[in-house]
Structures are given as C-alpha cells and as structure tokens.
Design a protein around this motif. Structure first.
Motif, PDB file in Angstrom:
ATOM      1  N   ASP A 278      -7.556   6.621  15.860  1.00  0.00           N
ATOM      2  CA  ASP A 278      -6.221   6.510  15.248  1.00  0.00           C
ATOM      3  C   ASP A 278      -6.376   6.297  13.750  1.00  0.00           C
ATOM      4  O   ASP A 278      -7.257   5.550  13.312  1.00  0.00           O
ATOM      5  CB  ASP A 278      -5.459   5.315  15.845  1.00  0.00           C
ATOM      6  CG  ASP A 278      -5.040   5.584  17.278  1.00  0.00           C
ATOM      7  OD1 ASP A 278      -5.006   6.770  17.663  1.00  0.00           O
ATOM      8  OD2 ASP A 278      -4.783   4.610  18.005  1.00  0.00           O
ATOM      9  N   TYR A 279      -5.485   6.923  12.981  1.00  0.00           N
ATOM     10  CA  TYR A 279      -5.583   6.827  11.523  1.00  0.00           C
ATOM     11  C   TYR A 279      -5.524   5.366  11.060  1.00  0.00           C
ATOM     12  O   TYR A 279      -6.295   4.945  10.207  1.00  0.00           O
ATOM     13  CB  TYR A 279      -4.459   7.633  10.871  1.00  0.00           C
ATOM     14  CG  TYR A 279      -4.500   7.595   9.370  1.00  0.00           C
ATOM     15  CD1 TYR A 279      -5.340   8.443   8.661  1.00  0.00           C
ATOM     16  CD2 TYR A 279      -3.699   6.700   8.656  1.00  0.00           C
ATOM     17  CE1 TYR A 279      -5.391   8.396   7.283  1.00  0.00           C
ATOM     18  CE2 TYR A 279      -3.756   6.653   7.278  1.00  0.00           C
ATOM     19  CZ  TYR A 279      -4.596   7.498   6.601  1.00  0.00           C
ATOM     20  OH  TYR A 279      -4.660   7.445   5.223  1.00  0.00           O
ATOM     21  N   ASP A 280      -4.637   4.595  11.655  1.00  0.00           N
ATOM     22  CA  ASP A 280      -4.440   3.211  11.214  1.00  0.00           C
ATOM     23  C   ASP A 280      -5.651   2.326  11.495  1.00  0.00           C
ATOM     24  O   ASP A 280      -5.841   1.301  10.836  1.00  0.00           O
ATOM     25  CB  ASP A 280      -3.221   2.596  11.918  1.00  0.00           C
ATOM     26  CG  ASP A 280      -1.951   3.336  11.552  1.00  0.00           C
ATOM     27  OD1 ASP A 280      -1.925   3.909  10.449  1.00  0.00           O
ATOM     28  OD2 ASP A 280      -1.013   3.351  12.373  1.00  0.00           O
TER      29      ASP A 280
ATOM     30  N   MET B   1       0.850  -1.201   0.000  1.00  0.00           N
ATOM     31  CA  MET B   1       0.000   0.000   0.000  1.00  0.00           C
ATOM     32  C   MET B   1       0.877   1.238   0.000  1.00  0.00           C
ATOM     33  O   MET B   1       1.953   1.261   0.576  1.00  0.00           O
ATOM     34  CB  MET B   1      -0.895  -0.043   1.234  1.00  0.00           C
ATOM     35  CG  MET B   1      -2.035   0.949   1.176  1.00  0.00           C
ATOM     36  SD  MET B   1      -2.967   0.873   2.729  1.00  0.00           S
ATOM     37  CE  MET B   1      -3.459   2.576   2.871  1.00  0.00           C
ATOM     38  N   SER B   2       0.385   2.295  -0.673  1.00  0.00           N
ATOM     39  CA  SER B   2       1.172   3.528  -0.715  1.00  0.00           C
ATOM     40  C   SER B   2       1.218   4.174   0.660  1.00  0.00           C
ATOM     41  O   SER B   2       0.375   3.930   1.509  1.00  0.00           O
ATOM     42  CB  SER B   2       0.572   4.481  -1.738  1.00  0.00           C
ATOM     43  OG  SER B   2      -0.775   4.725  -1.404  1.00  0.00           O
ATOM     44  N   ASN B   3       2.204   5.016   0.824  1.00  0.00           N
ATOM     45  CA  ASN B   3       2.426   5.660   2.104  1.00  0.00           C
ATOM     46  C   ASN B   3       1.493   6.868   2.256  1.00  0.00           C
ATOM     47  O   ASN B   3       1.582   7.816   1.481  1.00  0.00           O
ATOM     48  CB  ASN B   3       3.906   6.092   2.161  1.00  0.00           C
ATOM     49  CG  ASN B   3       4.311   6.530   3.535  1.00  0.00           C
ATOM     50  OD1 ASN B   3       3.675   6.137   4.516  1.00  0.00           O
ATOM     51  ND2 ASN B   3       5.352   7.328   3.609  1.00  0.00           N
ATOM     52  N   ALA B   4       0.621   6.834   3.262  1.00  0.00           N
ATOM     53  CA  ALA B   4      -0.320   7.938   3.443  1.00  0.00           C
ATOM     54  C   ALA B   4       0.391   9.169   3.985  1.00  0.00           C
ATOM     55  O   ALA B   4       1.219   9.072   4.878  1.00  0.00           O
ATOM     56  CB  ALA B   4      -1.431   7.519   4.397  1.00  0.00           C
ATOM     57  N   VAL B   5       0.070  10.319   3.404  1.00  0.00           N
ATOM     58  CA  VAL B   5       0.702  11.573   3.797  1.00  0.00           C
ATOM     59  C   VAL B   5      -0.394  12.603   4.034  1.00  0.00           C
ATOM     60  O   VAL B   5      -1.347  12.678   3.267  1.00  0.00           O
ATOM     61  CB  VAL B   5       1.660  12.072   2.677  1.00  0.00           C
ATOM     62  CG1 VAL B   5       2.319  13.381   3.083  1.00  0.00           C
ATOM     63  CG2 VAL B   5       2.704  11.034   2.364  1.00  0.00           C
TER      64      VAL B   5
ATOM     65  N   ALA C 249      -1.647  19.039  11.834  1.00  0.00           N
ATOM     66  CA  ALA C 249      -1.520  18.029  12.885  1.00  0.00           C
ATOM     67  C   ALA C 249      -1.364  16.607  12.368  1.00  0.00           C
ATOM     68  O   ALA C 249      -1.452  15.651  13.140  1.00  0.00           O
ATOM     69  CB  ALA C 249      -2.704  18.116  13.842  1.00  0.00           C
ATOM     70  N   GLY C 250      -1.150  16.431  11.072  1.00  0.00           N
ATOM     71  CA  GLY C 250      -0.879  15.092  10.565  1.00  0.00           C
ATOM     72  C   GLY C 250      -2.130  14.267  10.359  1.00  0.00           C
ATOM     73  O   GLY C 250      -3.243  14.778  10.370  1.00  0.00           O
ATOM     74  N   LEU C 251      -1.931  12.984  10.164  1.00  0.00           N
ATOM     75  CA  LEU C 251      -3.049  12.096   9.838  1.00  0.00           C
ATOM     76  C   LEU C 251      -3.883  11.806  11.070  1.00  0.00           C
ATOM     77  O   LEU C 251      -3.351  11.521  12.133  1.00  0.00           O
ATOM     78  CB  LEU C 251      -2.508  10.796   9.249  1.00  0.00           C
ATOM     79  CG  LEU C 251      -1.774  10.941   7.916  1.00  0.00           C
ATOM     80  CD1 LEU C 251      -1.027   9.659   7.587  1.00  0.00           C
ATOM     81  CD2 LEU C 251      -2.743  11.305   6.808  1.00  0.00           C
ATOM     82  N   ARG C 252      -5.187  11.868  10.897  1.00  0.00           N
ATOM     83  CA  ARG C 252      -6.102  11.577  11.995  1.00  0.00           C
ATOM     84  C   ARG C 252      -7.222  10.717  11.434  1.00  0.00           C
ATOM     85  O   ARG C 252      -7.726  11.012  10.339  1.00  0.00           O
ATOM     86  CB  ARG C 252      -6.666  12.888  12.544  1.00  0.00           C
ATOM     87  CG  ARG C 252      -7.609  12.736  13.727  1.00  0.00           C
ATOM     88  CD  ARG C 252      -6.840  12.538  15.027  1.00  0.00           C
ATOM     89  NE  ARG C 252      -5.923  13.644  15.267  1.00  0.00           N
ATOM     90  CZ  ARG C 252      -6.249  14.722  15.995  1.00  0.00           C
ATOM     91  NH1 ARG C 252      -7.423  14.824  16.544  1.00  0.00           N
ATOM     92  NH2 ARG C 252      -5.370  15.679  16.175  1.00  0.00           N
ATOM     93  N   GLY C 253      -7.574   9.689  12.151  1.00  0.00           N
ATOM     94  CA  GLY C 253      -8.695   8.870  11.708  1.00  0.00           C
ATOM     95  C   GLY C 253      -9.996   9.582  12.006  1.00  0.00           C
ATOM     96  O   GLY C 253     -10.221  10.026  13.128  1.00  0.00           O
ATOM     97  N   MET C 254     -10.841   9.717  10.990  1.00  0.00           N
ATOM     98  CA  MET C 254     -12.143  10.362  11.199  1.00  0.00           C
ATOM     99  C   MET C 254     -13.223   9.562  10.500  1.00  0.00           C
ATOM    100  O   MET C 254     -13.061   9.163   9.349  1.00  0.00           O
ATOM    101  CB  MET C 254     -12.132  11.785  10.648  1.00  0.00           C
ATOM    102  CG  MET C 254     -11.454  12.765  11.560  1.00  0.00           C
ATOM    103  SD  MET C 254     -11.593  14.415  10.919  1.00  0.00           S
ATOM    104  CE  MET C 254      -9.869  14.815  10.809  1.00  0.00           C
ATOM    105  N   ILE C 255     -14.304   9.328  11.226  1.00  0.00           N
ATOM    106  CA  ILE C 255     -15.414   8.553  10.680  1.00  0.00           C
ATOM    107  C   ILE C 255     -16.690   9.366  10.829  1.00  0.00           C
ATOM    108  O   ILE C 255     -17.021   9.814  11.929  1.00  0.00           O
ATOM    109  CB  ILE C 255     -15.564   7.209  11.418  1.00  0.00           C
ATOM    110  CG1 ILE C 255     -14.282   6.382  11.264  1.00  0.00           C
ATOM    111  CG2 ILE C 255     -16.771   6.434  10.901  1.00  0.00           C
ATOM    112  CD1 ILE C 255     -14.163   5.260  12.270  1.00  0.00           C
TER     113      ILE C 255
END
Lengths: 107, 188
Positions: free
Chosen positions: B78-80, B1-5, B22-28
C-alpha cells in the motif's frame, strides 16, 4: 538480429534488449605496467572474422553483465556465460570446437 | 504534508483495450542476498510472501513481491505503508549487506484490461506473449517501444505495467495508441 540468452535471468531475448560492451577477457594493464601493454589495453582490440568473445549487458532486463561467444561472420551464437570469469568455460570452448573444428582456440 | 498525486491522476482511455493509470502504489526496491534467512524473514514480515522463483511474481492479501534480478526484488505494498515498511526492512537487515529504497514516487503503474492486452504489449515489447509462454505469475522486465518497463498479469485479461514516472505520460500515450480501436487482429 542476435538472440542472446542472459545467464543471469534465463531469458532468451533479442539484441535490442541488450547493450554491447566490447571485447571480453581483457587484461587491465594499469599504472606501473609496460607502456606498450597499457597502450594496447587502451586502444588495441581484436577484430576477428569468426569466433569472438564479447561482453553484453541485459540493459532492459535484469541489468546484469554477461559474456557471449559468437561468430562475427555468421552471427551464430555459440553460448553465453557468466561475467565472473577471466576465460571462457570448457563447455563453451567445446561448443565452438564442435561447430568450428578449424578454430585455433582461445587467445 | 503535501497531497501525493500519481503521474496522470488516474487517467484512462477506452480503445480496443482499456488503459488506466492505476494511481499510487507503494513500491520498494530491495537488493541483497535473496537466499539469506534474514532477508527471507524480512520480506515475509513486509508482504506475507516467500521469495519468488526466477522471473516470477507472488501476490497475496498484503501485497506482492516480484523477482527483478538475481539480487533484487520489488515489493508491492500500500502506498501509505511503503515508508514504514522500508524502515522495518532496513531495521531487520541491519548488519547485512543490502539496500531497501522506497521508490513509490519514482514509478507509474498502468492497468491494461481486455482480451487484446497481449497484442497491445506485443507491439512494443520483444517478448513472446503467447499464453503458453507468459501467464499469471510471470514477470518480464523489458522495453515497451524505447521505454524500460516491467509487466505481469493479475488475471487472464489484465496486465499491470510499471515504468519510471518521468516517462509515464509518454507510456500512457504509447499504450493508448497501441490499443486504438481497429488496430488489433480481427480474430480477437
């Protein structure tokens, strides 16, 4: 500048957070109805000087539609209420009557 | 998988107030009947928190949950883990009218840190940002300049702000300009 209270999220915000949606409580005449009624639904709108009912959307906030009763001459807002109704509720009508005793009523 | 930025790869600017992407954040985004027992259970399983009251945000060790509208929540995770949690929620709500979408890659997150944070946001948002009117635990969806955004406070001097990723670079520039040295009231 109008200050409107969104009844869906309870925020009192200024006009720039909302998007106007035109006259409220239209009857949507459609195919099969009288052509004059259909034409009026499409093109004819009230343009009163005074009490007016409008649709608004809280576009930058909760995204929901609601209704507002206001005066087009003074920009006074009498109240806002749910969009899930086909006529203004009694408390809104009372609030208008209290401030505009000469107002002839809804419709 | 490509690197998320993330949109600006963690860029920051130091003016009167520090602005950080603030970088990657998981949001639903979760839409449905917020009073349904199934949905309450699903949210609790996902972030360990209850449904927030109107225009409130709850934070906990597993993430956060924000009230977005009468039928919409925003889950912060968490983004992951976002994709897996989205799938879990959809599974838990099978048979109920709902929508759960992982919007992590559609959003940009900024941290606005410093005593003048309220002043910076107040330059663009038509919101009463006095401490009496807006504090920790509140969330406000509004506009910053002409951009749709939502923000909340994580402590007395720090705001977190989310907006669409497509306008993230403009938002950063706007905030940086609003936070320029010498542009805030002198009493701060």
């Amino acid at each position: 500048m109008l200050m409107l209270k969104c009844p869906n999220c309870g925020v009192t915000a200024e006009e720039t957070e909302f998007v106007p949606g035109g006259e409220a409580h239209l009857t949507r005449y459609t195919s099969g109805s009288d052509s004059q009624a259909f034409s009026d639904y499409l093109f004819a709108r009230k343009n009163p000087r005074g009490v007016h009912f409008e649709r608004w959307r809280h576009a930058f906030g909760c995204g929901k539609w609601f209704h507002a009763a206001r005066c087009t001459a003074t920009l006074e807002v009498f109240g806002t209420y749910t969009a899930q109704t086909s006529a203004p509720p009694d408390d809104i009508l009372k609030a208008i009557k209290a401030k505009r005793p000469e107002w002839e009523g809804f419709k | 998988m490509s690197n998320a930025v993330s949109i600006l790869n963690g860029a920051s600017s130091n003016g009167a107030v520090k602005i950080t992407e603030a970088g990657l954040r998981g949001m639903i985004t979760l839409r449905g009947d917020l009073s349904s027992a199934q949905l309450i259970t699903a949210v609790s399983a996902a972030v360990g928190l209850g449904i927030p009251a109107q225009r409130k945000v709850n934070h906990g060790p597993m993430g956060g949950v924000a009230w977005m509208s009468p039928d919409e929540l925003l889950l912060l995770v968490d983004y992951d883990k976002a994709a897996a949690i989205t799938a879990d929620i959809s599974g838990a709500l099978t048979g109920e009218h709902h929508m759960a979408v992982n919007v992590s890659d559609a959003r940009a997150v900024f941290a606005i840190k410093g005593v003048g944070g309220r002043e910076v946001l107040a330059k663009g948002a038509p919101v009463d940002l006095s401490p009496e009117a807006f504090g920790i635990g509140d969330i406000r969806r509004t506009r910053i300049g002409q951009l749709a955004a939502a923000f909340w406070m994580t402590d007395d001097e720090t705001f977190e702000l989310v907006c669409f990723r497509s306008v993230g670079a403009f938002m950063f520039d706007w905030l940086t300009n609003a936070a320029r040295e010498g542009s805030l009231p002198e009493y701060l």
